[in-house]
Structure formats: structure tokens, C-alpha cells
Design a protein around this motif. Sequence first.
Motif, PDB file in Angstrom:
ATOM      1  N   UNK A  97       0.811  -1.220   0.000  1.00 23.41           N
ATOM      2  CA  UNK A  97       0.000   0.000   0.000  1.00 23.41           C
ATOM      3  C   UNK A  97       0.848   1.276   0.000  1.00 23.41           C
ATOM      4  N   UNK A  98       2.169   1.109  -0.081  1.00 15.46           N
ATOM      5  CA  UNK A  98       3.059   2.271  -0.105  1.00 15.46           C
ATOM      6  C   UNK A  98       3.285   2.722  -1.537  1.00 15.46           C
ATOM      7  N   UNK A  99       3.116   4.032  -1.787  1.00 14.06           N
ATOM      8  CA  UNK A  99       3.433   4.540  -3.122  1.00 14.06           C
ATOM      9  C   UNK A  99       4.940   4.803  -3.200  1.00 14.06           C
ATOM     10  N   UNK A 100       5.513   4.603  -4.395  1.00 13.51           N
ATOM     11  CA  UNK A 100       6.967   4.715  -4.560  1.00 13.51           C
ATOM     12  C   UNK A 100       7.295   5.770  -5.614  1.00 13.51           C
ATOM     13  N   UNK A 101       8.096   6.734  -5.204  1.00 14.77           N
ATOM     14  CA  UNK A 101       8.568   7.779  -6.116  1.00 14.77           C
ATOM     15  C   UNK A 101      10.064   7.591  -6.317  1.00 14.77           C
ATOM     16  N   UNK A 102      10.527   7.673  -7.563  1.00 12.51           N
ATOM     17  CA  UNK A 102      11.969   7.603  -7.805  1.00 12.51           C
ATOM     18  C   UNK A 102      12.449   8.920  -8.402  1.00 12.51           C
TER      19      UNK A 102
END
Length: 292
Positions: free
Chosen positions: A130-135
Motif C-alpha cells: 500500500x506504499x506509493x513509490x517515487x523515484x
Amino acid sequence: MAMDRKPEWLKIKLLTGENYHELKKMMRSKTLHTVCEEARCPNIYECWSNRTATFMILGDICTRACRFCAVKTGLPTELDLAEPERVAEAVEQMGLRHAVVTSVARDDLKDGGASIFAETIRAIRRRNPFTTVEVLIPDFQGNWDALKIVMDARPDILNHNIETVRRLTDRVRAKATYDRSLELLRRAKEMQPDIPTKSGIMVGVGETWEEILETMDDLRAAGVDILTIGQYLQPTKQHLKIERYYHPDEFAKLKEEGLKRGFKHVESGPLVRSSYHAHEQAESAKTAQAHA
């Protein structure tokens, strides 16, 4: 004229409570690097106290020596294939809703570290669905196959900073070019049209107001959704000098200009950095997308 005295609005809150110390201990125990520490980010106390951090993968030595950046430069020796799993564990322990992952530039690696980025995204998702990931990625020297490796792992947000206006790029950034950054952002959007893209500009290094607006136009033409604008602060005397401090009212005007141009979210303020309030930026862009 270089500026020595910081204006009143650049005072930083020193919140070093329990969360800050707990986070610091955890980063050390997992031998993880954060850009918060390595780049001497002014928001580290606030962000760490709120249990948010930007992980820096692929070691802590950068192959480039940009004139604005405090990260160590040299020839990296580290390539740790177990790092993605440790980042995922840290995200789990911190209970993050939004994780930001960046890296040093690794021009010594064939894919610039893209496969480690992709594996980090997958590892975070396995443990934290449920964690959003930004790179926040480097330009991979224009290796679009490397970009595709990252985009195929489907980050929730793809961030690449243009950093400054066209005229000043050679003076501010090392090896990066203005047009290559725009091309990367354009191609990222082409590869995965539904993934929001993001970029950031530092002000105070000698640009004009018109040049900032031109850079906004160029980023919009490349399909960029989210824009961050912050004041450049000189990390050491050896780094690029500050030409001027922008007033908070000017940052508010720049935010207006950005929204007028169609960015879905603009974060603009003296202490704004790429991942400052990143979770709120992601939410805001998603809401704007839904109403588009």
C-alpha cells in the motif's frame, strides 16, 4: 553579488525528537544512505521527525561533481545487490505511505544503476503493497533502455530534476544537459503515459524571471505534471555562490505561474526540495488527474 546573510524566512526548525533519533539509528543499522544527510538538506529535522526520508541507493559517492551539490564525488566502489531489500525493510519499519528513492549518478555502470532502481521499487512493493513509490533518477547519460527498465517497474511517480535554466546548465550541472533532461522526461511520459512525472528548479544562481518561466514552458511541453521550486543554498564555500534570495511572495507568484501553465501540482517556497512534502504532492497530482 554573492549573498552572505540568510534572510529571516530561511530559518530552519531544529526538531530532533524521538522519531529523528530513531530514524538515524535505523539508517545506520541497515547501512543505508539518505540524500537528506548526504546533500545536507535543510528540511531533515522536520521530515525525519515526521518519519519521512529519501533513500539514496547505489552508494554515497557520485561520479559527477555538480557545483551545487554536497554529495561526495569520486570513483564509487560499492554495488550492493542486497540494498533494495534493506530499503524495503526500512520502509516497512517506518510505516511509510510514500517512499522516495534517489541515487548518486553512477556513470561507471552500464545501465547507470537502473536495474537496482527497478529492484528497489519491486522490493518495496513486495513488503509494502500500500506504499506509493517515487523515484528521483539521474539522466542515465541518455541511455533510454535504462530508463525503460525503471519505467517498466512502474514507480508511482518518476522524478528527474532539470535543476536550472538552459543558459546556466553548463555552469551548474556536471555532464548533464538541459535538452537531455527534457528528453528523458518526455520519453518517460511516452513509455508510461499514466505515471505522473515531476521535475525541480533551484533559483538564486543567476537566472532571470523570464528564464524560469521559459523552463516551466519547456517542462510542460515535455508533459511534466509536478513542479518543485526552491531556493539554492550554498553547501560549502567551494560550491556555487548564491546570487540572490527570492522572497516568499516571489515563490507564491511562481507557484501561480506554474499552475496557470497546467502543472497538476506546484510546490514552491524557499526551503522546498524535490521530496519535501512528497506524499502531499503525489496526492494533489492524483486528485488533479482525476478531475482532468
